[in-house]
Design a protein around this motif. Structure first.
Motif, PDB file in Angstrom:
ATOM      1  N   ALA A  40      25.954  67.655 -29.778  1.00 44.37           N
ATOM      2  CA  ALA A  40      27.247  67.582 -30.467  1.00 44.37           C
ATOM      3  C   ALA A  40      27.093  68.046 -31.910  1.00 44.37           C
ATOM      4  CB  ALA A  40      27.791  66.160 -30.415  1.00 44.37           C
ATOM      5  N   ASN A  41      25.957  67.736 -32.530  1.00 41.51           N
ATOM      6  CA  ASN A  41      25.721  68.169 -33.906  1.00 41.51           C
ATOM      7  C   ASN A  41      25.534  69.677 -34.018  1.00 41.51           C
ATOM      8  OD1 ASN A  41      25.898  65.586 -34.989  1.00 41.51           O
ATOM      9  ND2 ASN A  41      23.702  65.185 -34.749  1.00 41.51           N
ATOM     10  N   LEU A  42      25.034  70.324 -32.972  1.00 41.98           N
ATOM     11  CA  LEU A  42      24.832  71.778 -33.020  1.00 41.98           C
ATOM     12  C   LEU A  42      26.145  72.530 -33.193  1.00 41.98           C
ATOM     13  CD1 LEU A  42      22.120  72.337 -30.245  1.00 41.98           C
ATOM     14  CD2 LEU A  42      21.830  72.540 -32.726  1.00 41.98           C
ATOM     15  N   ALA A  43      27.227  71.889 -32.723  1.00 40.32           N
ATOM     16  CA  ALA A  43      28.527  72.552 -32.875  1.00 40.32           C
ATOM     17  C   ALA A  43      29.081  72.388 -34.284  1.00 40.32           C
ATOM     18  CB  ALA A  43      29.524  71.976 -31.862  1.00 40.32           C
ATOM     19  N   LYS A  44      28.504  71.491 -35.078  1.00 40.17           N
ATOM     20  CA  LYS A  44      29.042  71.218 -36.413  1.00 40.17           C
ATOM     21  C   LYS A  44      28.109  71.639 -37.535  1.00 40.17           C
ATOM     22  CE  LYS A  44      29.451  66.867 -35.435  1.00 40.17           C
ATOM     23  NZ  LYS A  44      29.736  65.431 -35.571  1.00 40.17           N
ATOM     24  N   MET A  45      26.830  71.853 -37.219  1.00 39.35           N
ATOM     25  CA  MET A  45      25.859  72.162 -38.278  1.00 39.35           C
ATOM     26  C   MET A  45      24.802  73.109 -37.744  1.00 39.35           C
ATOM     27  SD  MET A  45      23.874  68.475 -38.311  1.00 39.35           S
ATOM     28  CE  MET A  45      25.422  67.584 -38.477  1.00 39.35           C
ATOM     29  N   SER A  46      23.893  73.477 -38.601  1.00 41.55           N
ATOM     30  CA  SER A  46      22.830  74.403 -38.207  1.00 41.55           C
ATOM     31  C   SER A  46      21.803  73.691 -37.336  1.00 41.55           C
ATOM     32  CB  SER A  46      22.148  74.978 -39.457  1.00 41.55           C
ATOM     33  OG  SER A  46      21.510  73.925 -40.171  1.00 41.55           O
ATOM     34  N   VAL A  47      20.979  74.527 -36.651  1.00 38.33           N
ATOM     35  CA  VAL A  47      19.959  73.971 -35.764  1.00 38.33           C
ATOM     36  C   VAL A  47      18.953  73.145 -36.561  1.00 38.33           C
ATOM     37  CG1 VAL A  47      18.116  74.562 -34.143  1.00 38.33           C
ATOM     38  CG2 VAL A  47      20.228  75.905 -34.171  1.00 38.33           C
ATOM     39  N   PHE A  48      18.623  73.599 -37.767  1.00 40.33           N
ATOM     40  CA  PHE A  48      17.652  72.886 -38.588  1.00 40.33           C
ATOM     41  C   PHE A  48      18.145  71.482 -38.945  1.00 40.33           C
ATOM     42  CE2 PHE A  48      14.161  72.428 -41.421  1.00 40.33           C
ATOM     43  CZ  PHE A  48      14.646  71.753 -42.522  1.00 40.33           C
ATOM     44  N   LYS A  49      19.408  71.388 -39.368  1.00 38.33           N
ATOM     45  CA  LYS A  49      19.959  70.082 -39.721  1.00 38.33           C
ATOM     46  C   LYS A  49      20.075  69.173 -38.498  1.00 38.33           C
ATOM     47  CE  LYS A  49      22.602  71.371 -43.825  1.00 38.33           C
ATOM     48  NZ  LYS A  49      23.938  71.408 -44.466  1.00 38.33           N
ATOM     49  N   ALA A  50      20.440  69.804 -37.353  1.00 41.58           N
ATOM     50  CA  ALA A  50      20.548  69.009 -36.131  1.00 41.58           C
ATOM     51  C   ALA A  50      19.181  68.456 -35.727  1.00 41.58           C
ATOM     52  CB  ALA A  50      21.135  69.852 -35.004  1.00 41.58           C
ATOM     53  N   ARG A  51      18.132  69.249 -35.900  1.00 44.57           N
ATOM     54  CA  ARG A  51      16.773  68.770 -35.577  1.00 44.57           C
ATOM     55  C   ARG A  51      16.348  67.648 -36.542  1.00 44.57           C
ATOM     56  NH1 ARG A  51      13.766  71.886 -32.082  1.00 44.57           N
ATOM     57  NH2 ARG A  51      14.710  73.888 -31.469  1.00 44.57           N
ATOM     58  N   ILE A  52      16.687  67.799 -37.824  1.00 44.22           N
ATOM     59  CA  ILE A  52      16.360  66.753 -38.808  1.00 44.22           C
ATOM     60  C   ILE A  52      17.038  65.435 -38.415  1.00 44.22           C
ATOM     61  CG2 ILE A  52      16.612  66.027 -41.198  1.00 44.22           C
ATOM     62  CD1 ILE A  52      14.438  68.096 -40.792  1.00 44.22           C
ATOM     63  N   LYS A  53      18.322  65.516 -38.037  1.00 44.93           N
ATOM     64  CA  LYS A  53      19.025  64.307 -37.622  1.00 44.93           C
ATOM     65  C   LYS A  53      18.402  63.709 -36.369  1.00 44.93           C
ATOM     66  CE  LYS A  53      23.702  64.434 -39.479  1.00 44.93           C
ATOM     67  NZ  LYS A  53      23.630  63.012 -39.906  1.00 44.93           N
ATOM     68  N   TYR A  54      17.973  64.591 -35.466  1.00 48.86           N
ATOM     69  CA  TYR A  54      17.331  64.103 -34.233  1.00 48.86           C
ATOM     70  C   TYR A  54      16.056  63.322 -34.567  1.00 48.86           C
ATOM     71  CZ  TYR A  54      15.573  64.213 -29.426  1.00 48.86           C
ATOM     72  OH  TYR A  54      15.118  63.867 -28.185  1.00 48.86           O
ATOM     73  N   TRP A  55      15.274  63.860 -35.503  1.00 50.09           N
ATOM     74  CA  TRP A  55      14.065  63.159 -35.933  1.00 50.09           C
ATOM     75  C   TRP A  55      14.413  61.788 -36.538  1.00 50.09           C
ATOM     76  CZ3 TRP A  55       8.803  63.465 -35.854  1.00 50.09           C
ATOM     77  CH2 TRP A  55       8.237  64.623 -35.319  1.00 50.09           C
ATOM     78  N   LYS A  56      15.409  61.745 -37.413  1.00 54.25           N
ATOM     79  CA  LYS A  56      15.794  60.491 -38.050  1.00 54.25           C
ATOM     80  C   LYS A  56      16.257  59.456 -37.023  1.00 54.25           C
ATOM     81  CE  LYS A  56      17.179  62.439 -42.522  1.00 54.25           C
ATOM     82  NZ  LYS A  56      18.305  62.651 -43.467  1.00 54.25           N
ATOM     83  N   GLN A  57      17.092  59.901 -36.089  1.00 54.87           N
ATOM     84  CA  GLN A  57      17.610  58.965 -35.086  1.00 54.87           C
ATOM     85  C   GLN A  57      16.509  58.452 -34.163  1.00 54.87           C
ATOM     86  OE1 GLN A  57      20.580  61.470 -33.361  1.00 54.87           O
ATOM     87  NE2 GLN A  57      22.142  60.947 -34.896  1.00 54.87           N
ATOM     88  N   THR A  58      15.566  59.349 -33.812  1.00 50.73           N
ATOM     89  CA  THR A  58      14.464  58.922 -32.939  1.00 50.73           C
ATOM     90  C   THR A  58      13.562  57.929 -33.650  1.00 50.73           C
ATOM     91  OG1 THR A  58      14.514  61.127 -31.925  1.00 50.73           O
ATOM     92  CG2 THR A  58      12.616  59.740 -31.461  1.00 50.73           C
TER      93      THR A  58
END
Length: 223
Positions: A38-56
């Motif tokens: 869902a984040n990929l549709a709103k932001m760049s892949v890099f930011k989406a990966r950073i958020k994924y790391w934080k959430q994990t």
């Protein structure tokens, strides 16, 4: 580029699987993966990966805290843990060592009180249950004598012999009367000059129908 072709970061998932187990990590990562796409549709892949790391990592931290709480609850909730007994023993020994006189007085008073209380309780139980083995104990009564000559009152645990027939003739609700006489004290002569003194009671023929004493030998009906 299609959003579905972009894969989630691998290392966060591996760390979570290593720490929580594969089955539990799969359940925890399901929602995180959906948020990642869902984040990929709103932001760049890099930011989406950073958020994924934080959430994990947040999931990893919260699981570690909850797991530690559960382990602490299991350990501290056990009322019979060895550590608890060790701590209590150490505290008791140190307290006794600091206050020897007071501890000795308490121990003596406690042991004396418990001994007297147990003796009184056993005596009370013995008095209340002394004849309970008789099958008809709640229907058997002992006749005693209250003697009063005007100047002195005495109580005897016996009564006159003629009273038995009088109770049967004039008393109501009396099924049978049994008499006792303690004059049975012969001597059993055994060879030469050997004499064995005996002691016992003479009783009425209905004795074994009223009382449930068992005989080692013989027939209660003809004894």
């Amino acid at each position: 580029m299609s959003v579905k072709k972009i894969k989630t970061p691998t290392w966060p998932a591996r760390i979570l699987e290593w720490y929580c187990g594969v089955d539990l990590a799969e359940d925890l990562l399901g929602d995180v993966d959906e948020i990642f796409y869902a984040n990929l549709a709103k932001m760049s892949v890099f930011k989406a990966r950073i958020k994924y790391w934080k959430q994990t990592l947040a999931l990893l931290f919260s699981y570690a805290v909850s797991s530690r709480k559960n382990n602490y609850a299991v350990t501290s909730g056990n009322p019979y843990s060895l550590a608890m007994f060790n701590n209590y023993s150490k505290i008791a020994i140190r307290s006794l060592g600091r206050q020897k006189t007071f501890s000795i007085i308490n121990a003596i008073c406690l042991s004396t009180g418990m001994s007297v209380g147990l003796l009184a309780l056993s005596a009370f139980i013995d008095m209340k249950e002394v004849d309970d083995f008789q099958l008809n104990h709640n229907r058997i009564y002992r006749v005693i004598t209250n003697a009063d000559d005007g100047s002195d009152k005495k109580i005897f645990a016996s009564s006159s012999a003629p009273l038995a027939q009088q109770l049967l003739q004039e008393g109501s609700g009396i099924e049978t009367v049994v008499q006792f006489n303690r004059d049975f004290n012969p001597e059993f002569i055994r060879g030469g000059n050997t004499a064995i003194p005996l002691s016992g009671y003479y009783v009425s023929p209905d004795f074994f129908s009223m009382f449930s004493f068992s005989l080692s030998e013989g027939n209660p009906a003809t004894a």
